[in-house]
Every structure is written in structure tokens, then in C-alpha cells.
Enzyme design. Structure first.
Site, PDB file in Angstrom:
ATOM      1  N   ARG A 170      -5.521   2.328  -4.308  1.00 43.44           N
ATOM      2  CA  ARG A 170      -4.735   1.589  -3.320  1.00 43.44           C
ATOM      3  C   ARG A 170      -4.936   0.093  -3.511  1.00 43.44           C
ATOM      4  O   ARG A 170      -6.013  -0.348  -3.926  1.00 43.44           O
ATOM      5  CB  ARG A 170      -5.129   1.995  -1.902  1.00 43.44           C
ATOM      6  CG  ARG A 170      -6.545   1.633  -1.520  1.00 43.44           C
ATOM      7  CD  ARG A 170      -7.219   2.665  -0.666  1.00 43.44           C
ATOM      8  NE  ARG A 170      -7.444   3.907  -1.358  1.00 43.44           N
ATOM      9  CZ  ARG A 170      -8.107   4.942  -0.813  1.00 43.44           C
ATOM     10  NH1 ARG A 170      -8.567   4.854   0.405  1.00 43.44           N
ATOM     11  NH2 ARG A 170      -8.277   6.043  -1.489  1.00 43.44           N
ATOM     12  N   ASP A 224      -6.950  -1.107   1.584  1.00 42.92           N
ATOM     13  CA  ASP A 224      -7.265  -0.095   2.593  1.00 42.92           C
ATOM     14  C   ASP A 224      -8.040  -0.793   3.702  1.00 42.92           C
ATOM     15  O   ASP A 224      -9.031  -1.474   3.438  1.00 42.92           O
ATOM     16  CB  ASP A 224      -8.116   1.015   1.970  1.00 42.92           C
ATOM     17  CG  ASP A 224      -8.281   2.211   2.893  1.00 42.92           C
ATOM     18  OD1 ASP A 224      -7.427   2.384   3.769  1.00 42.92           O
ATOM     19  OD2 ASP A 224      -9.266   2.945   2.736  1.00 42.92           O
ATOM     20  N   ASP A 277      -9.686   0.184   7.468  1.00 40.39           N
ATOM     21  CA  ASP A 277      -9.983   1.263   8.414  1.00 40.39           C
ATOM     22  C   ASP A 277     -10.719   0.716   9.633  1.00 40.39           C
ATOM     23  O   ASP A 277     -11.682  -0.054   9.500  1.00 40.39           O
ATOM     24  CB  ASP A 277     -10.861   2.338   7.757  1.00 40.39           C
ATOM     25  CG  ASP A 277     -10.109   3.148   6.715  1.00 40.39           C
ATOM     26  OD1 ASP A 277      -8.888   3.334   6.891  1.00 40.39           O
ATOM     27  OD2 ASP A 277     -10.730   3.587   5.736  1.00 40.39           O
ATOM     28  N   ARG A 294       0.841  -1.190   0.000  1.00 39.04           N
ATOM     29  CA  ARG A 294       0.000   0.000   0.000  1.00 39.04           C
ATOM     30  C   ARG A 294       0.880   1.244   0.000  1.00 39.04           C
ATOM     31  O   ARG A 294       1.814   1.372   0.793  1.00 39.04           O
ATOM     32  CB  ARG A 294      -0.893   0.002   1.249  1.00 39.04           C
ATOM     33  CG  ARG A 294      -1.519   1.347   1.615  1.00 39.04           C
ATOM     34  CD  ARG A 294      -2.608   1.763   0.640  1.00 39.04           C
ATOM     35  NE  ARG A 294      -3.085   3.108   0.936  1.00 39.04           N
ATOM     36  CZ  ARG A 294      -4.094   3.385   1.754  1.00 39.04           C
ATOM     37  NH1 ARG A 294      -4.719   2.420   2.385  1.00 39.04           N
ATOM     38  NH2 ARG A 294      -4.478   4.635   1.943  1.00 39.04           N
TER      39      ARG A 294
END
Length: 273
Positions: A210, A213, A215, A201
Site C-alpha cells: 500500500r 496505511d 490505522d 491507496r
């Protein structure tokens, strides 16, 4: 939460800073409160639905004899983690390790360390729009599975979504997952970043393309604002690619700040759109 209590289990082991402590050993007293649900065991009179405190005492004794540490802080941390990882019905633990013979050169009764540790529930959003998107995501989830302090639970369907943020790029493959963890939010963030780095990444353009990802969306009901991490994730109410898969696995999860459930946030976003 129900508790099973063990008081002052005597263990003779070799922990300490000084050579005589590790060579000769000394007595330790262990107190533990085991957080678990025992209603079913109480109603059925069946040990299968509870934690065998005799077995726990044997495991504590064996672990403390086989694993030597300089600090009783380390003994407590490692022992709590071991018990939480190996006892399926154990949700949390209060653990106190007492050292009656602490070599401080002054009269005292005992020195002790007391900690509380438990499994925390967290929700993570994941996405990819470069290369083999599914492979990047699967690889990232495997990094989570490989961590002994993480238990991956429900995983949503993966949905194809248009890029967010105005940067021209390929469509994303997005989803969410639920997990249990012994890690703090910052420690969990480090594991998520490790998973991203494994897929190379790069953070070159804000909201840009990307490979992976990941989160952190929610961590229990905690509200955290640090330079590196905000929990709940501040963009949750604005992102359909988060709310739609999240509502599959946790529709009634309450946002601790907005005091609205995930399904309500998704409905409000749909009305605005």
C-alpha cells in the site's frame, strides 16, 4: 477538571427557521461551562494562566451575531467548535443556548439545546511500502494537520519493518503519532481514509502492499465495536511495528481492555518472539 461558568449571557441575533426570526432577530441566553486547569492561575493570581471570561462573552456575542443558522443545534455545535479551536487553554465545554421567544404558538418559558464537547486524545499508526514511502507518510500527516478539528502532537521515529501477513512485498516504513481531536472516532476514521485516498491507496489484497496505511489505535479510553471500526485496534498486541514506535511516544498508555501499558505489551511480545 476545573470550570469557569457563564450564566445567561444575553445575545440578540438572527437565528431561526421562520423568515421573521432571521429578519427581525430575537434574544438568546447562553450558558457555558469552560473546562480548564486554573490551579496555576489561582496560585499565581495571573490571568495569563486562565481563560478571560470577559473575552469569551465578547467572542460568543460576536460569533452569534455574525454567523446565522436555522437551528440552535447548529449554533451550539459551531460555537463550541469555534471556542475550542481558538482558546488554547480550553479543554472542553458544556454549552447551552436558550431561546425564550420560541415561536411554537403555545405558552412556554424557554426552549434550549445543551451539548458537551471536548478535545479527545487518539493514537494513529501509519505505514507505507510503495514508491516514495516517506513522501506518502508526510503527505498523509499533512492531511491531519490541515484539519482544524485535529492537532497533531508527538510523532515517533520511522522504522523499517518486514511485511506482516505472509504476502510477498517490499519492506514497510512504519511509525505512530499522537493527536488531539474534536472529531468522533467515525469522523476521525473518515479523515484517515481521506489521507489514504489522497495517496491513491488501493485495497486489492488483504495485508498487501500500500502507498499509505493509517490505522486508529486508541481513542481516549473508549471501547468501540462497529462494522467499520474497532477501537482499540484488535491487532495492537501482535504487531511489533505498532508497539515499538508507539512505546516511544506513549509507553504508559493503558490498553482499556487488556489493562496493560504499551511498554508491557511490547515486552510480552518480545518474550513470545
Amino acid at each position: 477538571m476545573d470550570k469557569i461558568t457563564i450564566q445567561n449571557l444575553e445575545v440578540y441575533a438572527n437565528h431561526g427557521v421562520f423568515p421573521e426570526e432571521t429578519a427581525l432577530g430575537q434574544k438568546f441566553l447562553v450558558c457555558a461551562e469552560l473546562w480548564t486547569e486554573i490551579r496555576t492561575a489561582g496560585r499565581t493570581d495571573d490571568l495569563e494562566y486562565s481563560i478571560n471570561y470577559g473575552t469569551v462573552c465578547q467572542e460568543i456575542t460576536r460569533f452569534m451575531k455574525e454567523h446565522t443558522s436555522r437551528l440552535i443545534e447548529a449554533v451550539a455545535e459551531q460555537l463550541a467548535e469555534y471556542l475550542l479551536q481558538t482558546l488554547p487553554l480550553l479543554k472542553g465545554i458544556t454549552l447551552e443556548i436558550k431561546k425564550p421567544w420560541a415561536p411554537v404558538g403555545l405558552p412556554l418559558d424557554t426552549v434550549s439545546v445543551k451539548i458537551e464537547r471536548c478535545w479527545h486524545r487518539a493514537y494513529v499508526a501509519f505505514g507505507s511500502n510503495m514508491g516514495d514511502r516517506r513522501s506518502h507518510i508526510d503527505s498523509g500527516i499533512q492531511v491531519l494537520r490541515d484539519d482544524p478539528a485535529i492537532r497533531v502532537g508527538s510523532i515517533s521515529d520511522m522504522i523499517v519493518t518486514e511485511p506482516y501477513g505472509g504476502v510477498e512485498q517490499e519492506d514497510f516504513l512504519n511509525g505512530c503519532l499522537e493527536l488531539e481531536t474534536l472529531l468522533t472516532p467515525m469522523e476521525l476514521l473518515a479523515v484517515l481514509q481521506k489521507a489514504e485516498q489522497k495517496e491513491n491507496r488501493e485495497r486489492l489484497v488483504h495485508w498487501g502492499p500500500r502507498t499509505l496505511d493509517m490505522d486508529l489505535l486508541f481513542y481516549d479510553d473508549e471501547v468501540l465495536e462497529e462494522p467499520e471500526l474497532a477501537v482499540p485496534h484488535p491487532e495492537i498486541p501482535k504487531r511489533r511495528f505498532v508497539l515499538e514506535p508507539l512505546s516511544q511516544i506513549a509507553p504508559y498508555k493503558m490498553h482499556p481492555v487488556l489493562k496493560k501499558r504499551v511498554k508491557e505489551l511490547l515486552e510480552e511480545l518480545s518474550d513470545r518472539e
